[in-house]
Design a protein around this motif. Structure first.
Motif, PDB file in Angstrom:
ATOM      1  N   LYS A 216       0.871  -1.175   0.000  1.00  0.00           N
ATOM      2  CA  LYS A 216       0.000   0.000   0.000  1.00  0.00           C
ATOM      3  C   LYS A 216       0.903   1.218   0.000  1.00  0.00           C
ATOM      4  CE  LYS A 216      -4.069  -1.955   2.031  1.00  0.00           C
ATOM      5  NZ  LYS A 216      -4.892  -2.135   3.217  1.00  0.00           N
ATOM      6  N   VAL A 217       0.585   2.173  -0.850  1.00  0.00           N
ATOM      7  CA  VAL A 217       1.460   3.335  -1.041  1.00  0.00           C
ATOM      8  C   VAL A 217       0.690   4.602  -0.705  1.00  0.00           C
ATOM      9  CG1 VAL A 217       2.866   4.613  -2.714  1.00  0.00           C
ATOM     10  CG2 VAL A 217       2.690   2.105  -2.883  1.00  0.00           C
ATOM     11  N   LYS A 218       1.372   5.487   0.008  1.00  0.00           N
ATOM     12  CA  LYS A 218       0.802   6.807   0.289  1.00  0.00           C
ATOM     13  C   LYS A 218       1.793   7.853  -0.189  1.00  0.00           C
ATOM     14  CE  LYS A 218      -1.388   7.632   4.130  1.00  0.00           C
ATOM     15  NZ  LYS A 218      -1.984   8.202   5.358  1.00  0.00           N
ATOM     16  N   LEU A 219       1.404   8.612  -1.217  1.00  0.00           N
ATOM     17  CA  LEU A 219       2.258   9.702  -1.693  1.00  0.00           C
ATOM     18  C   LEU A 219       1.795  10.982  -1.018  1.00  0.00           C
ATOM     19  CD1 LEU A 219       2.279   8.972  -5.554  1.00  0.00           C
ATOM     20  CD2 LEU A 219       3.874   8.118  -3.809  1.00  0.00           C
ATOM     21  N   LEU A 220       2.741  11.700  -0.408  1.00  0.00           N
ATOM     22  CA  LEU A 220       2.449  13.023   0.142  1.00  0.00           C
ATOM     23  C   LEU A 220       3.037  14.009  -0.859  1.00  0.00           C
ATOM     24  CD1 LEU A 220       3.437  12.199   3.816  1.00  0.00           C
ATOM     25  CD2 LEU A 220       1.138  12.291   2.837  1.00  0.00           C
ATOM     26  N   MET A 221       2.154  14.563  -1.692  1.00  0.00           N
ATOM     27  CA  MET A 221       2.627  15.297  -2.871  1.00  0.00           C
ATOM     28  C   MET A 221       2.466  16.795  -2.713  1.00  0.00           C
ATOM     29  SD  MET A 221       2.209  13.222  -6.277  1.00  0.00           S
ATOM     30  CE  MET A 221       3.322  14.487  -6.839  1.00  0.00           C
ATOM     31  N   THR A 222       3.516  17.530  -3.082  1.00  0.00           N
ATOM     32  CA  THR A 222       3.488  18.991  -3.004  1.00  0.00           C
ATOM     33  C   THR A 222       4.040  19.598  -4.285  1.00  0.00           C
ATOM     34  OG1 THR A 222       4.014  18.727  -0.663  1.00  0.00           O
ATOM     35  CG2 THR A 222       4.076  20.956  -1.537  1.00  0.00           C
ATOM     36  N   ALA A 223       3.295  20.538  -4.846  1.00  0.00           N
ATOM     37  CA  ALA A 223       3.808  21.339  -5.963  1.00  0.00           C
ATOM     38  C   ALA A 223       4.634  22.470  -5.365  1.00  0.00           C
ATOM     39  CB  ALA A 223       2.653  21.887  -6.791  1.00  0.00           C
TER      40      ALA A 223
ATOM     41  N   GLU B 231      -2.236   3.770 -15.013  1.00  0.00           N
ATOM     42  CA  GLU B 231      -2.293   2.349 -14.639  1.00  0.00           C
ATOM     43  C   GLU B 231      -2.791   2.155 -13.208  1.00  0.00           C
ATOM     44  OE1 GLU B 231       0.242   3.874 -16.035  1.00  0.00           O
ATOM     45  OE2 GLU B 231       0.886   2.735 -17.805  1.00  0.00           O
ATOM     46  N   PHE B 232      -2.632   3.174 -12.355  1.00  0.00           N
ATOM     47  CA  PHE B 232      -3.068   3.061 -10.962  1.00  0.00           C
ATOM     48  C   PHE B 232      -4.221   4.018 -10.655  1.00  0.00           C
ATOM     49  CE2 PHE B 232       1.178   1.329 -11.155  1.00  0.00           C
ATOM     50  CZ  PHE B 232       1.045   0.157 -10.437  1.00  0.00           C
ATOM     51  N   LYS B 233      -4.840   4.523 -11.733  1.00  0.00           N
ATOM     52  CA  LYS B 233      -5.987   5.428 -11.610  1.00  0.00           C
ATOM     53  C   LYS B 233      -5.673   6.627 -10.701  1.00  0.00           C
ATOM     54  CE  LYS B 233      -9.697   2.214 -12.738  1.00  0.00           C
ATOM     55  NZ  LYS B 233      -8.883   1.057 -13.191  1.00  0.00           N
ATOM     56  N   VAL B 234      -4.436   7.107 -10.808  1.00  0.00           N
ATOM     57  CA  VAL B 234      -4.027   8.294 -10.063  1.00  0.00           C
ATOM     58  C   VAL B 234      -4.098   9.487 -11.010  1.00  0.00           C
ATOM     59  CG1 VAL B 234      -2.061   9.460  -8.974  1.00  0.00           C
ATOM     60  CG2 VAL B 234      -2.539   7.055  -8.441  1.00  0.00           C
ATOM     61  N   ASN B 235      -4.888  10.477 -10.643  1.00  0.00           N
ATOM     62  CA  ASN B 235      -4.976  11.701 -11.437  1.00  0.00           C
ATOM     63  C   ASN B 235      -5.407  12.811 -10.488  1.00  0.00           C
ATOM     64  OD1 ASN B 235      -4.957  13.517 -13.472  1.00  0.00           O
ATOM     65  ND2 ASN B 235      -6.613  12.574 -14.658  1.00  0.00           N
ATOM     66  N   GLN B 236      -4.453  13.616 -10.056  1.00  0.00           N
ATOM     67  CA  GLN B 236      -4.717  14.560  -8.968  1.00  0.00           C
ATOM     68  C   GLN B 236      -4.072  15.911  -9.274  1.00  0.00           C
ATOM     69  OE1 GLN B 236      -6.116  14.134  -5.509  1.00  0.00           O
ATOM     70  NE2 GLN B 236      -5.855  16.344  -5.739  1.00  0.00           N
ATOM     71  N   PRO B 237      -4.863  16.980  -9.338  1.00  0.00           N
ATOM     72  CA  PRO B 237      -4.258  18.314  -9.442  1.00  0.00           C
ATOM     73  C   PRO B 237      -3.553  18.661  -8.137  1.00  0.00           C
ATOM     74  CG  PRO B 237      -6.632  18.378  -9.872  1.00  0.00           C
ATOM     75  CD  PRO B 237      -6.318  17.033  -9.298  1.00  0.00           C
ATOM     76  N   LEU B 238      -2.473  19.410  -8.236  1.00  0.00           N
ATOM     77  CA  LEU B 238      -1.678  19.773  -7.065  1.00  0.00           C
ATOM     78  C   LEU B 238      -1.541  21.287  -7.007  1.00  0.00           C
ATOM     79  CD1 LEU B 238       1.128  17.137  -7.703  1.00  0.00           C
ATOM     80  CD2 LEU B 238      -0.680  16.959  -5.987  1.00  0.00           C
ATOM     81  N   PRO B 239      -2.368  21.947  -6.171  1.00  0.00           N
ATOM     82  CA  PRO B 239      -2.213  23.392  -6.022  1.00  0.00           C
ATOM     83  C   PRO B 239      -0.847  23.693  -5.398  1.00  0.00           C
ATOM     84  CG  PRO B 239      -4.192  22.579  -4.892  1.00  0.00           C
ATOM     85  CD  PRO B 239      -3.405  21.392  -5.309  1.00  0.00           C
ATOM     86  N   LYS B 240      -0.281  24.822  -5.728  1.00  0.00           N
ATOM     87  CA  LYS B 240       1.040  25.184  -5.214  1.00  0.00           C
ATOM     88  C   LYS B 240       1.070  25.189  -3.680  1.00  0.00           C
ATOM     89  CE  LYS B 240       4.214  29.047  -4.954  1.00  0.00           C
ATOM     90  NZ  LYS B 240       4.421  30.461  -5.282  1.00  0.00           N
ATOM     91  N   GLY B 241       2.055  24.491  -3.126  1.00  0.00           N
ATOM     92  CA  GLY B 241       2.318  24.570  -1.695  1.00  0.00           C
ATOM     93  C   GLY B 241       1.370  23.799  -0.786  1.00  0.00           C
ATOM     94  N   VAL B 242       0.425  23.065  -1.366  1.00  0.00           N
ATOM     95  CA  VAL B 242      -0.526  22.293  -0.554  1.00  0.00           C
ATOM     96  C   VAL B 242      -0.178  20.816  -0.705  1.00  0.00           C
ATOM     97  CG1 VAL B 242      -2.955  21.693  -0.206  1.00  0.00           C
ATOM     98  CG2 VAL B 242      -2.328  23.996  -0.991  1.00  0.00           C
ATOM     99  N   THR B 243       0.036  20.116   0.420  1.00  0.00           N
ATOM    100  CA  THR B 243       0.376  18.700   0.333  1.00  0.00           C
ATOM    101  C   THR B 243      -0.896  17.873   0.196  1.00  0.00           C
ATOM    102  OG1 THR B 243       2.373  19.050   1.616  1.00  0.00           O
ATOM    103  CG2 THR B 243       1.556  16.792   1.487  1.00  0.00           C
ATOM    104  N   LYS B 244      -0.959  17.103  -0.884  1.00  0.00           N
ATOM    105  CA  LYS B 244      -2.106  16.229  -1.145  1.00  0.00           C
ATOM    106  C   LYS B 244      -1.689  14.788  -0.909  1.00  0.00           C
ATOM    107  CE  LYS B 244      -5.207  19.131  -2.910  1.00  0.00           C
ATOM    108  NZ  LYS B 244      -6.601  19.207  -2.488  1.00  0.00           N
ATOM    109  N   THR B 245      -2.587  14.010  -0.337  1.00  0.00           N
ATOM    110  CA  THR B 245      -2.317  12.592  -0.076  1.00  0.00           C
ATOM    111  C   THR B 245      -2.928  11.749  -1.184  1.00  0.00           C
ATOM    112  OG1 THR B 245      -2.358  13.036   2.275  1.00  0.00           O
ATOM    113  CG2 THR B 245      -2.594  10.748   1.608  1.00  0.00           C
ATOM    114  N   ILE B 246      -2.126  10.865  -1.739  1.00  0.00           N
ATOM    115  CA  ILE B 246      -2.604   9.983  -2.810  1.00  0.00           C
ATOM    116  C   ILE B 246      -2.332   8.543  -2.380  1.00  0.00           C
ATOM    117  CG2 ILE B 246      -2.211   9.270  -5.205  1.00  0.00           C
ATOM    118  CD1 ILE B 246      -1.395  12.282  -5.636  1.00  0.00           C
ATOM    119  N   ASP B 247      -3.389   7.742  -2.300  1.00  0.00           N
ATOM    120  CA  ASP B 247      -3.265   6.345  -1.868  1.00  0.00           C
ATOM    121  C   ASP B 247      -3.533   5.409  -3.032  1.00  0.00           C
ATOM    122  OD1 ASP B 247      -2.999   6.772   1.076  1.00  0.00           O
ATOM    123  OD2 ASP B 247      -4.974   7.691   0.825  1.00  0.00           O
TER     124      ASP B 247
END
Ligand SMILES: [Cu+2]
Length: 137
Positions: A72-79, A90-106
């Motif tokens: 299981k993977v958790k990406l803590l993503m920040t632009a 392939e992993f149905k990941v499609n997430q906009p990343l506003p500047k400076g906000v950390t988004k969690t992708i599982d």
């Protein structure tokens, strides 16, 4: 305010490192290893692989992003600089990343192999070159 200045200074120096020569792949020179020998990214926390991922003009770090099959993977993503996005079909990941906000992708690393990770939000003239690899080994 001080925290904001400090965080801006940290982000600026990280971006400066990118400009200098492609942090971190050039430091560790892992680019040319077979994908099955790549070092796993992030760390396991309660059985979940947690990875901090940065998006910047024009790339992602870490590069590649390496996980183990079945995890299981958790990406803590920040632009870091401008808004970006992450797309891994392939992993149905499609997430906009506003500047400076950390988004969690599982997601679960349910397929072995190498997968292209693209930026999905136009971020400048080299947007199309903003890529990394997701390696599931
Ligand atoms: Cu982009």
């Amino acid at each position: 305010m001080i925290n904001r200045v400090r965080s801006l200074a940290i982000h600026s120096s990280i971006i400066f490192l990118f400009i200098l020569g492609g942090f971190p792949s050039s430091i560790y020179s892992v680019e040319n290893r077979p994908y099955t020998e790549q070092v796993l990214s992030g760390e396991l926390k309660n059985g979940i692989r947690e990875i901090e991922v940065g998006a910047y003009k024009y790339g992602f770090y870490p590069n590649p992003i390496v996980v183990k099959y079945g995890e299981k993977v958790k990406l803590l993503m920040t632009a870091m600089d401008v808004p970006h996005g992450i797309h891994v079909p392939e992993f149905k990941v499609n997430q906009p990343l506003p500047k400076g906000v950390t988004k969690t992708i599982d997601f679960t690393a349910s397929q072995k192999g190498q997968f292209m990770v693209h930026c999905s939000v136009y971020c400048g003239p080299n947007h199309g070159k903003q890529k990394t690899r997701l390696i599931v080994r």
